[in-house]
Write an enzyme that holds these catalytic residues in place. Structure first.
Site, PDB file in Angstrom:
ATOM      1  N   CYS A   1       0.810  -1.211   0.000  1.00 43.80           N
ATOM      2  CA  CYS A   1       0.000   0.000   0.000  1.00 43.80           C
ATOM      3  C   CYS A   1       0.848   1.268   0.000  1.00 43.80           C
ATOM      4  O   CYS A   1       0.310   2.370  -0.057  1.00 43.80           O
ATOM      5  CB  CYS A   1      -0.930   0.008   1.204  1.00 43.80           C
ATOM      6  SG  CYS A   1      -0.078   0.173   2.787  1.00 43.80           S
ATOM      7  N   GLY A   2       2.157   1.127   0.105  1.00 39.63           N
ATOM      8  CA  GLY A   2       3.040   2.291   0.089  1.00 39.63           C
ATOM      9  C   GLY A   2       3.592   2.673   1.446  1.00 39.63           C
ATOM     10  O   GLY A   2       4.623   3.327   1.544  1.00 39.63           O
TER      11      GLY A   2
END
Length: 257
Positions: free
Chosen positions: A245-246
């Protein structure tokens, strides 16, 4: 050594994320000898108010939260929960159950751009199939809110429940890594699903409601799916388009991630 916890005052307190690689290597080697709860205590001792934990209140989140709740003065450690505005109803209810059980008061952070405003201006970024749109979604809803919270709280080291077997990227992680100018501690990095299961059983921890529906990982309602013929674990995220998701990758979205 104090109660099995290594005394490294100064070794970590003065560590610069861009500093001496040998110093970081020594810390990693020392941390590998500790149990997960001891790693949390070490970080609390070393960084004081500059230490925090993140949680998603996902399928396996109760383990690390329970370990934190067993530390002396655990209430002084901020628990940051990034609420994207798109979490399943079951996750919100599960979060309340765990917080009531463990005595937690999470610091809930959200994007400055509401879901309705984002969709009005940019559309449903998660469903276009475009990598750049997904990057923008994750940056707006996850990375930026987390970084703002870490800045506000002056966090120098933060712990999370990531594990090496979850994704190919996580298999390259160590127990302590620099990430976006801070240190990221992974107390459960080498734990297996079996380890998680038995810990939850031994401590009578409640299970996420979606677990019984076949979910082994839960994020946003629109990008999570139960395990099935098309994949399992984090390979089910975002329709298989993206596993990360970063939050747990270096740099910011759009920088080659």
């Amino acid at each position: 050594m104090r109660n099995g916890i290594i005394a490294m005052t100064g070794a970590a307190a003065d560590l610069d994320c861009g500093g001496d690689p040998a110093q970081l290597t020594r810390l990693r080697e020392d941390l590998e000898s500790l149990e997960p709860a001891q790693r949390l205590q070490w970080a609390r001792d070393q960084f004081g108010s500059g230490f925090a934990m993140t949680t998603s209140f996902g399928i396996q989140s109760s383990v690390l939260l329970h370990m934190l709740s067993g530390l002396p003065d655990f209430e002084s450690v901020p628990v940051i929960w990034v609420d994207t505005g798109y979490l399943p109803q079951e996750t919100y209810r599960y979060a309340k159950t765990l917080c009531d059980r463990l005595g937690l008061q999470p610091d809930v952070v959200q994007s400055s751009v509401s879901p309705a405003r984002m969709e009005a201006l940019h559309g449903r970024l998660w469903e276009t199939g475009s990598d750049s749109d997904l990057d923008q979604y994750l940056q707006l809803r996850k990375v930026e809110p987390l970084e703002s919270a870490l800045d506000r709280l002056a966090v120098r080291c933060w712990a999370s429940g990531v594990r090496s077997r979850q994704t190919s990227h996580r298999s390259t992680m160590t127990v302590l890594d620099p990430i976006r100018g801070r240190l990221s501690l992974r107390p459960l990095l080498h734990w297996t699903n079996r380890d998680i299961f038995y810990y939850m059983q031994d401590h009578d921890l409640p299970q996420h409601p979606l677990f019984d529906q076949g979910y082994s990982t839960v994020g946003d309602w629109h990008s999570s799916a139960p395990d099935g013929v098309d994949g399992e674990g984090r390979s089910t995220r975002f329709g298989g388009q993206r596993q990360e998701c970063g939050i747990h990758v270096p740099g910011v979205m759009g920088d080659g991630i």
